[in-house]
Design an enzyme around this catalytic site. Structure first.
Site, PDB file in Angstrom:
ATOM      1  N   GLY A   1       0.829  -1.208   0.000  1.00 50.31           N
ATOM      2  CA  GLY A   1       0.000   0.000   0.000  1.00 50.31           C
ATOM      3  C   GLY A   1       0.861   1.255   0.000  1.00 50.31           C
TER       4      GLY A   1
ATOM      5  N   GLY B   1       6.386  -3.478   2.951  1.00 51.74           N
ATOM      6  CA  GLY B   1       6.036  -4.081   4.238  1.00 51.74           C
ATOM      7  C   GLY B   1       6.405  -5.555   4.272  1.00 51.74           C
TER       8      GLY B   1
ATOM      9  N   GLY C   1       4.815  -8.244   3.429  1.00 51.42           N
ATOM     10  CA  GLY C   1       4.475  -9.014   2.229  1.00 51.42           C
ATOM     11  C   GLY C   1       5.495  -8.775   1.129  1.00 51.42           C
TER      12      GLY C   1
ATOM     13  N   ASP D   1       1.084   1.162   9.286  1.00 43.21           N
ATOM     14  CA  ASP D   1       0.627   0.324  10.403  1.00 43.21           C
ATOM     15  C   ASP D   1       1.682   0.193  11.512  1.00 43.21           C
ATOM     16  OD1 ASP D   1      -1.539  -0.101   8.731  1.00 43.21           O
ATOM     17  OD2 ASP D   1      -0.763  -1.997   7.947  1.00 43.21           O
TER      18      ASP D   1
ATOM     19  N   MET E   1      -7.242   2.436  10.476  1.00 40.71           N
ATOM     20  CA  MET E   1      -6.518   1.333   9.833  1.00 40.71           C
ATOM     21  C   MET E   1      -5.508   0.705  10.792  1.00 40.71           C
ATOM     22  SD  MET E   1      -5.861   2.431   5.917  1.00 40.71           S
ATOM     23  CE  MET E   1      -7.091   2.097   4.668  1.00 40.71           C
ATOM     24  N   GLY E   2      -4.698  -0.193  10.244  1.00 41.44           N
ATOM     25  CA  GLY E   2      -3.650  -0.816  11.066  1.00 41.44           C
ATOM     26  C   GLY E   2      -3.551  -2.318  10.904  1.00 41.44           C
TER      27      GLY E   2
ATOM     28  N   ARG F   1     -22.732   7.551  16.221  1.00 42.60           N
ATOM     29  CA  ARG F   1     -22.397   7.629  14.798  1.00 42.60           C
ATOM     30  C   ARG F   1     -21.024   6.997  14.554  1.00 42.60           C
ATOM     31  NH1 ARG F   1     -26.960   9.095  14.654  1.00 42.60           N
ATOM     32  NH2 ARG F   1     -27.857  10.943  13.665  1.00 42.60           N
TER      33      ARG F   1
ATOM     34  N   GLN G   1      -5.937   8.190   5.780  1.00 43.93           N
ATOM     35  CA  GLN G   1      -4.782   8.011   6.660  1.00 43.93           C
ATOM     36  C   GLN G   1      -3.491   7.754   5.886  1.00 43.93           C
ATOM     37  OE1 GLN G   1      -6.389   5.397  10.224  1.00 43.93           O
ATOM     38  NE2 GLN G   1      -7.644   5.188   8.411  1.00 43.93           N
ATOM     39  N   ARG G   2      -3.622   7.231   4.665  1.00 45.50           N
ATOM     40  CA  ARG G   2      -2.417   6.945   3.876  1.00 45.50           C
ATOM     41  C   ARG G   2      -2.051   8.106   2.962  1.00 45.50           C
ATOM     42  NH1 ARG G   2      -3.555   1.007   2.044  1.00 45.50           N
ATOM     43  NH2 ARG G   2      -3.392   1.813  -0.074  1.00 45.50           N
TER      44      ARG G   2
HETATM   45  O1  F6P Z   1      -1.143  -1.867   5.340  1.00 48.62           O
HETATM   46  C1  F6P Z   1      -1.650  -0.604   5.074  1.00 48.62           C
HETATM   47  C2  F6P Z   1      -3.160  -0.620   5.011  1.00 48.62           C
HETATM   48  O2  F6P Z   1      -3.608   0.702   4.808  1.00 48.62           O
HETATM   49  C3  F6P Z   1      -3.829  -1.245   6.210  1.00 48.62           C
HETATM   50  O3  F6P Z   1      -3.872  -0.397   7.334  1.00 48.62           O
HETATM   51  C4  F6P Z   1      -5.184  -1.587   5.639  1.00 48.62           C
HETATM   52  O4  F6P Z   1      -5.760  -2.668   6.345  1.00 48.62           O
HETATM   53  C5  F6P Z   1      -4.854  -1.986   4.224  1.00 48.62           C
HETATM   54  O5  F6P Z   1      -3.595  -1.416   3.917  1.00 48.62           O
HETATM   55  C6  F6P Z   1      -5.877  -1.552   3.220  1.00 48.62           C
HETATM   56  O6  F6P Z   1      -5.521  -2.044   1.962  1.00 48.62           O
HETATM   57  P1  F6P Z   1      -6.195  -1.574   0.607  1.00 48.62           P
HETATM   58  O7  F6P Z   1      -5.569  -0.275   0.201  1.00 48.62           O
HETATM   59  O8  F6P Z   1      -5.908  -2.669  -0.345  1.00 48.62           O
HETATM   60  O9  F6P Z   1      -7.685  -1.398   0.874  1.00 48.62           O
END
Ligand code: F6P
Length: 387
Positions: A36, A141, A143, A166, A208-209, A305, A313-314
């Site tokens: 990611g 990461g 993977g 993460d 996320m995480g 809610r 977050q990314r």
């Molecule tokens: O590993 C980074 C991350 O943003 C995780 O926090 C999240 O679970 C995953 O990637 C989401 O992946 P994608 O962008 O494929 O939805």
């Protein structure tokens, strides 16, 4: 944050061993960003390219879209001017991919729609040979590092740079991108406070995480969230609701719940948003925030809610600390490579840069220990973990 320093002895050891003289001369390297996207990737690309070209007179070839580019032979030359002005840009100018594993490359479907895969490792090796790449710098990461491991077995020298919002990579205390994601999450939780207080509501924010709680835990603490739910501490819905109800009756009138996407109830399962059969890590988590909100409203009667912060977050520019860390890691990866490092990954340990075997990182996740100082600090200010 203390200054990060390379432990010089590490390099002396390589040189003393004569390791560098055993390795072939490096003239041209490949650089790949996998998994990611993450704030700070461009800062690494810039640091690797500038260090390689100016300090070591080495050409750098960028591989496009992670391992897909290595399989398909899609690359582009990285020059001083290609990487100028990218330090503060989010994402990666090379593109990335978290759906490609060369060992199991998706090549189509058969007549009944079943996906067909092939081992594309040989194609990766062809690209490496065609472009005369003497080594690979791989940013990713756990993977992405597991694929680096199989390239290593095929004789390609790979140097890893750990990346993830993460912060769950084994062997490193901090990954670049995490601080930016934590800041974005914290500012978002701050904003949810406004509505929570004005409407006397419970606001649940799903963060996320993956299977690690670092992001929710840190942003939860930084925002003064009342409840933090993380995968490492399964929560009890009854206790969580009692806590929220108690706050309402003690006159607080609202609660903020920072909920990691991987959080589970005691004896409960993970909430899965989607299953991607083409991805090496096929599970995408999501949905626990909405579940918590439904239950809290049902059991306490307090209007509740949910906000799912998701890929916000990314995104966006890396904060200053991530730009600094990413630049150091990029530079250090080149120093490590040129110092004779082979199959190593640069890590942050006790405020210093170090390097460890890539294989110790592949396909593993660093989780929050139950006695982590962050957990203790949160408990001491009476934050609930719902346990
Ligand atoms: O590993 C980074 C991350 O943003 C995780 O926090 C999240 O679970 C995953 O990637 C989401 O992946 P994608 O962008 O494929 O939805």
């Amino acid at each position: 944050m203390p200054a990060l320093l390379i432990r010089n002895t590490r390099y002396e050891i390589y040189f003393c061993n004569g390791f560098s003289s055993m390795t072939k001369k490096i003239r041209r390297i490949g650089l790949l960003t996998g998994g990611g996207d993450c704030p700070g990737l461009n800062a690494v690309i810039r640091a690797v390219t500038k260090t390689a070209r100016s300090r070591f007179d080495i050409d750098v070839v960028g591989v496009l879209d992670g391992y897909r580019g290595l399989i398909e032979g899609n690359v582009k030359e990285l020059t001083w001017s290609t990487v100028s002005g990218i330090l503060n840009r989010g994402g990666t100018i090379l593109g990335s991919n978290n759906r490609v594993n060369p060992k199991q490359y998706h090549v189509g479907h058969d007549d009944d729609g079943t996906p067909q895969f092939e081992d594309a490792t040989q194609r990766c090796l062809q690209t490496i040979e065609e472009h005369k790449l003497d080594a690979m710098i791989i940013v990713g990461g756990d993977g992405t590092m597991s694929v680096a491991e199989s390239l290593l077995r095929s004789g390609v020298n790979c140097i890893g740079v750990p990346k993830t919002i993460d912060n769950d990579i084994v062997g490193t205390d901090l990954t670049f991108g995490f601080t930016t994601a934590m800041t974005t999450a914290t500012l978002s939780l701050d904003r949810l406070h406004t509505t929570a207080a004005s409407h006397h509501r419970v606001m649940v924010c799903e963060l996320m995480g993956r299977n690690a709680g670092w992001l929710a835990l840190s942003a939860g603490i930084a925002s003064g969230s009342d409840v933090i739910l993380i995968p490492e501490i399964p929560f009890d819905m009854e206790k969580l609701c009692e806590y929220v109800d108690g706050r309402q009756h003690r006159g607080r009138g609202f609660s903020i719940i920072a909920c990691a996407e991987g959080a589970t109830e005691v004896d409960g399962d993970k909430h899965v948003r989607l299953h991607d059969p083409l991805s090496p890590d096929p599970i995408r988590l999501g949905g626990v925030g909405a579940h918590v909100a439904d239950e809290v409203e049902k059991r306490t009667g307090i209007e509740t809610r949910t906000t799912v912060l998701g890929h916000v977050q990314r995104g966006g520019p890396p904060v200053a600390a991530d730009r600094v860390l990413a630049t150091q890691l990029g530079w250090a990866s080149m120093e490590l490579l040129m110092g004779g490092g082979h199959g190593r990954i640069i890590v942050v340990q006790d405020g210093q840069l170090n390097d460890i075997d890539i294989r110790t990182v592949a396909n593993k996740q660093r989780l929050v220990p139950l006695d982590d100082p962050l957990v203790k600090a949160a408990r001491s200010v009476k934050t609930s973990f719902g346990d």
